[in-house]
Design an enzyme around this catalytic site. Sequence first.
Site, PDB file in Angstrom:
ATOM      1  N   HIS A 291       0.968  -1.170   0.030  1.00 34.54           N
ATOM      2  CA  HIS A 291      -0.093  -0.120   0.005  1.00 34.54           C
ATOM      3  C   HIS A 291       0.886   1.362   0.079  1.00 34.54           C
ATOM      4  CE1 HIS A 291      -4.356   0.810   0.107  1.00 34.54           C
ATOM      5  NE2 HIS A 291      -3.990   2.032   0.893  1.00 34.54           N
ATOM      6  N   ARG A 294       1.112   2.850  -3.482  1.00 27.98           N
ATOM      7  CA  ARG A 294      -0.029   3.403  -3.563  1.00 27.98           C
ATOM      8  C   ARG A 294      -0.174   4.730  -2.979  1.00 27.98           C
ATOM      9  NH1 ARG A 294      -5.571   2.513  -4.859  1.00 27.98           N
ATOM     10  NH2 ARG A 294      -7.179   3.453  -3.561  1.00 27.98           N
TER      11      ARG A 294
END
Length: 359
Positions: A291, A294
Amino acid sequence: MRLARRREGGNGVFRLSLPLPLCIFRIFAWQEHDERMNKSKQTQENTASGEPSYITGYVRYLWLEEGLSDNTRKAYREDLQRFLNFAAERGIDVLKADLAVFHDFVYALHSMGISARSIARIVSGIRSFYHFLEIDGYLPANPAVLLEAPRIGRHLPTVLTLDEVNRIEDAIDLGEPEGVRNLAIIELLYSAGLRVSELCQLRLSALYLTDGYIQVLGKGQKVRLVPLSPAAIMQLRRWLEQRADIEPKPGEEDYVFLSLRRRSHLSTITVFHIVKVLAEAAGIQKNISPHTFRHTFATHLLEGGANLRVIQTLLGHESITTTEIYTHLDLNNLRRQVLEHFPRNLPSGDDGDEAPATD
């Protein structure tokens, strides 16, 4: 009430026919009767299994109507079980709970040392549960509608620099069997800002590399189109050439990223492990996960001048407030730039020649 007597063909069989309005009434009456019987049967079955029908109904609601993923539904169910246990220990009927009961439950969670962020998540689940009970007719109103979650400070996510991203990619040994695949994974996480679950579920049929984009199935089964950078397209093509030599297991033929050993699509845990190993090999001291790429994707876009609404669309955020966290990251960067480069903030003697005095 008069009944019409009607002869059926020549077989000597007579049937009693009801007037049309009464027939319609009877049809609806039997439908209502069947629904009550089915609901009663379901309740008995669930009671026999030890779980009330409204619990199984709620889990089904999260899946069919809210479109939540398996992991999210599991988390909601576990959070709800905390409240069910709390109510059972105190002899409280869940269907008769009120705001005072909810406040006692939140206080109990706080006393157990559970973080404000976790309590906020649990409170959100309780509100969702009682919303379901209201709309499904178990309760006339939602007693948890006024239940407020504790305020939590905004947590700024960890972000990588471009140099750190490059170092992680450089740490990949392309001579290893998984090297080409892992490089494509890292480049796609960074260049497309995918969630790890979206990456693992990516299908060959969703790749439009000639046109320069992919089709992503995100949260709530929502589909979005994400454009790819030339670097991501190149690494994907390299992996697809190698992937062509793998014979996937039945049912796994359409997945992009496969395990070379199991010949099935990668799990999220495997991707987490890949990222951790590569970060350690690259000497990255930050605590990162898939993540993190991201967050890095969104932050680098914002720093480059991208519109916040565009970033929201690319990330698949339902609300712009979720995307706004990256503006805080950018403001931190701006403040750091001011502190490092504005003359008033430089150490004495580093701000150049003294300006001539003026009258």
